[in-house]
Motif scaffolding. Structure first.
Motif, PDB file in Angstrom:
ATOM      1  N   TYR A  35       0.849  -1.179   0.000  1.00  0.00           N
ATOM      2  CA  TYR A  35       0.000   0.000   0.000  1.00  0.00           C
ATOM      3  C   TYR A  35       0.894   1.241   0.000  1.00  0.00           C
ATOM      4  O   TYR A  35       1.998   1.228   0.540  1.00  0.00           O
ATOM      5  CB  TYR A  35      -0.856   0.077   1.268  1.00  0.00           C
ATOM      6  CG  TYR A  35      -2.009  -0.875   1.316  1.00  0.00           C
ATOM      7  CD1 TYR A  35      -1.847  -2.177   1.756  1.00  0.00           C
ATOM      8  CD2 TYR A  35      -3.284  -0.464   0.949  1.00  0.00           C
ATOM      9  CE1 TYR A  35      -2.914  -3.051   1.824  1.00  0.00           C
ATOM     10  CE2 TYR A  35      -4.366  -1.322   1.011  1.00  0.00           C
ATOM     11  CZ  TYR A  35      -4.165  -2.615   1.451  1.00  0.00           C
ATOM     12  OH  TYR A  35      -5.225  -3.472   1.519  1.00  0.00           O
ATOM     13  N   LYS A  36       0.338   2.313  -0.555  1.00  0.00           N
ATOM     14  CA  LYS A  36       1.018   3.612  -0.486  1.00  0.00           C
ATOM     15  C   LYS A  36       0.125   4.560   0.314  1.00  0.00           C
ATOM     16  O   LYS A  36      -1.086   4.643   0.055  1.00  0.00           O
ATOM     17  CB  LYS A  36       1.226   4.174  -1.900  1.00  0.00           C
ATOM     18  CG  LYS A  36       1.908   5.536  -1.938  1.00  0.00           C
ATOM     19  CD  LYS A  36       2.076   6.002  -3.381  1.00  0.00           C
ATOM     20  CE  LYS A  36       2.750   7.368  -3.439  1.00  0.00           C
ATOM     21  NZ  LYS A  36       2.930   7.855  -4.832  1.00  0.00           N
ATOM     22  N   GLN A  37       0.722   5.238   1.290  1.00  0.00           N
ATOM     23  CA  GLN A  37      -0.015   6.254   2.052  1.00  0.00           C
ATOM     24  C   GLN A  37       0.614   7.612   1.777  1.00  0.00           C
ATOM     25  O   GLN A  37       1.784   7.846   2.102  1.00  0.00           O
ATOM     26  CB  GLN A  37      -0.005   5.952   3.550  1.00  0.00           C
ATOM     27  CG  GLN A  37      -0.892   6.920   4.343  1.00  0.00           C
ATOM     28  CD  GLN A  37      -1.011   6.560   5.801  1.00  0.00           C
ATOM     29  OE1 GLN A  37      -0.019   6.242   6.452  1.00  0.00           O
ATOM     30  NE2 GLN A  37      -2.230   6.615   6.330  1.00  0.00           N
ATOM     31  N   ASP A  38      -0.173   8.509   1.190  1.00  0.00           N
ATOM     32  CA  ASP A  38       0.381   9.805   0.822  1.00  0.00           C
ATOM     33  C   ASP A  38       0.384  10.755   2.027  1.00  0.00           C
ATOM     34  O   ASP A  38       0.014  10.375   3.138  1.00  0.00           O
ATOM     35  CB  ASP A  38      -0.372  10.395  -0.367  1.00  0.00           C
ATOM     36  CG  ASP A  38      -1.839  10.679  -0.075  1.00  0.00           C
ATOM     37  OD1 ASP A  38      -2.629  10.737  -1.037  1.00  0.00           O
ATOM     38  OD2 ASP A  38      -2.206  10.844   1.112  1.00  0.00           O
ATOM     39  N   SER A  39       0.785  11.984   1.764  1.00  0.00           N
ATOM     40  CA  SER A  39       0.953  12.957   2.860  1.00  0.00           C
ATOM     41  C   SER A  39      -0.374  13.318   3.522  1.00  0.00           C
ATOM     42  O   SER A  39      -0.394  13.790   4.650  1.00  0.00           O
ATOM     43  CB  SER A  39       1.629  14.222   2.334  1.00  0.00           C
ATOM     44  OG  SER A  39       0.866  14.769   1.281  1.00  0.00           O
ATOM     45  N   LYS A  40      -1.476  13.069   2.827  1.00  0.00           N
ATOM     46  CA  LYS A  40      -2.794  13.344   3.415  1.00  0.00           C
ATOM     47  C   LYS A  40      -3.360  12.109   4.089  1.00  0.00           C
ATOM     48  O   LYS A  40      -4.547  12.069   4.421  1.00  0.00           O
ATOM     49  CB  LYS A  40      -3.760  13.849   2.335  1.00  0.00           C
ATOM     50  CG  LYS A  40      -3.350  15.192   1.773  1.00  0.00           C
ATOM     51  CD  LYS A  40      -4.358  15.716   0.771  1.00  0.00           C
ATOM     52  CE  LYS A  40      -3.927  17.086   0.252  1.00  0.00           C
ATOM     53  NZ  LYS A  40      -4.831  17.608  -0.790  1.00  0.00           N
ATOM     54  N   LYS A  41      -2.537  11.104   4.246  1.00  0.00           N
ATOM     55  CA  LYS A  41      -2.917   9.868   4.945  1.00  0.00           C
ATOM     56  C   LYS A  41      -3.812   8.958   4.107  1.00  0.00           C
ATOM     57  O   LYS A  41      -4.343   7.989   4.631  1.00  0.00           O
ATOM     58  CB  LYS A  41      -3.620  10.156   6.289  1.00  0.00           C
ATOM     59  CG  LYS A  41      -2.746  10.828   7.309  1.00  0.00           C
ATOM     60  CD  LYS A  41      -1.751   9.845   7.875  1.00  0.00           C
ATOM     61  CE  LYS A  41      -1.036  10.400   9.082  1.00  0.00           C
ATOM     62  NZ  LYS A  41      -0.072   9.438   9.636  1.00  0.00           N
ATOM     63  N   PHE A  42      -3.978   9.259   2.828  1.00  0.00           N
ATOM     64  CA  PHE A  42      -4.810   8.421   1.999  1.00  0.00           C
ATOM     65  C   PHE A  42      -4.084   7.128   1.678  1.00  0.00           C
ATOM     66  O   PHE A  42      -2.962   7.145   1.176  1.00  0.00           O
ATOM     67  CB  PHE A  42      -5.197   9.163   0.715  1.00  0.00           C
ATOM     68  CG  PHE A  42      -6.147   8.402  -0.152  1.00  0.00           C
ATOM     69  CD1 PHE A  42      -5.863   8.170  -1.486  1.00  0.00           C
ATOM     70  CD2 PHE A  42      -7.328   7.882   0.366  1.00  0.00           C
ATOM     71  CE1 PHE A  42      -6.736   7.462  -2.285  1.00  0.00           C
ATOM     72  CE2 PHE A  42      -8.204   7.169  -0.424  1.00  0.00           C
ATOM     73  CZ  PHE A  42      -7.903   6.955  -1.759  1.00  0.00           C
ATOM     74  N   LEU A  43      -4.743   5.996   1.970  1.00  0.00           N
ATOM     75  CA  LEU A  43      -4.150   4.669   1.778  1.00  0.00           C
ATOM     76  C   LEU A  43      -4.688   4.037   0.518  1.00  0.00           C
ATOM     77  O   LEU A  43      -5.895   3.891   0.359  1.00  0.00           O
ATOM     78  CB  LEU A  43      -4.556   3.758   2.938  1.00  0.00           C
ATOM     79  CG  LEU A  43      -3.593   3.540   4.063  1.00  0.00           C
ATOM     80  CD1 LEU A  43      -4.302   2.826   5.187  1.00  0.00           C
ATOM     81  CD2 LEU A  43      -2.389   2.732   3.604  1.00  0.00           C
TER      82      LEU A  43
END
Lengths: 116, 114
Positions: A35-43
């Motif tokens: 999984y990738k979690q971006d800076s806005k916490k979106f998984l």
């Protein structure tokens, strides 16, 4: 005993480099994920493997290549790193696989990748 | 298409208050699974609960409880007598029965103030 482990925990690298993140699980699970979690916490799911076979491959640039040498390991190799690849990458594993339905997933501690 | 909506981006409550985190989902599958995960400031993702679509019974685990209502496509999470250690980002998630892909909501950041 760590159930799902990832190395390294932090990775700082320059644009254009190639890097790998390793993941191992000792739960005896059949399926592993990235999984990738971006800076806005979106998984968002990137890949899943069931018994070394690729099951899910979301629309991820082909610079990202997962490799599963055996069902306890799923590594992620990233070529030609870009600034937008900076994120936290989580490995996970679960009991189920393929079309078997959903089981809870157990996550590793994450790898924070920073591309400069 | 499957979708999970957590409309509350951020919530702050004072310790010992009760707080409910909302989760609304969309799916065309008749069999599906709902999850809640917790991500504390340390960053790891902790599994809290899994519920299948055929089991609408509410669940209680200590100070945590979950209210699943198919009629409103909601799977809300309540923390009773909140504590500072409950401060975290909470994710609601959904998976159908066709694959193991879990769709996560955008998360609700919960601050418990001492």
């Amino acid at each position: 005993d760590t159930a799902v482990s990832q190395t390294p925990k932090y990775l700082v690298t320059q644009m254009g480099n190639d890097k790998s993140i390793k993941c191992e699980q000792n739960l005896g699970h059949d399926t592993m994920y990235w999984y990738k979690q971006d800076s806005k916490k979106f998984l968002k799911i990137m890949f899943s493997y069931n018994n070394k076979e690729l099951i899910i491959n979301e629309t991820v640039p082909n610079r990202f290549s997962p490799k599963s040498p055996d069902k306890a390991h799923l590594n992620l190799h990233i070529n030609s790193l870009e600034l937008g690849d900076s994120a936290v990458y989580f490995c996970a594993s679960s009991q189920g696989g393929g079309l078997a339905g959903a089981y809870e997933q157990y996550f590793g501690p994450g790898t924070r990748l920073t591309v400069t | 298409a499957q979708k999970v909506t957590q409309a509350q981006t951020e919530i702050s409550v004072v310790e010992k208050e009760d707080v409910t985190l909302d989760c609304v989902y969309e799916t065309r599958d008749t069999t599906y699974y709902l999850f809640w995960y917790k991500q504390p400031p340390s960053g790891e993702l902790v599994f809290l609960i899994r519920r299948n679509s055929f089991d609408e019974q509410n669940e209680i685990s200590g100070r945590y409880s979950w209210n699943f209502q198919k009629s409103t496509s909601s799977f809300n999470f309540t923390i009773t007598a909140s504590q500072v250690v409950d401060s975290a980002v909470y994710f609601c998630a959904l998976s159908g029965n066709r694959d193991d892909k879990i769709i996560f909501g955008k998360g609700t950041r919960l601050h418990i103030l001492p």
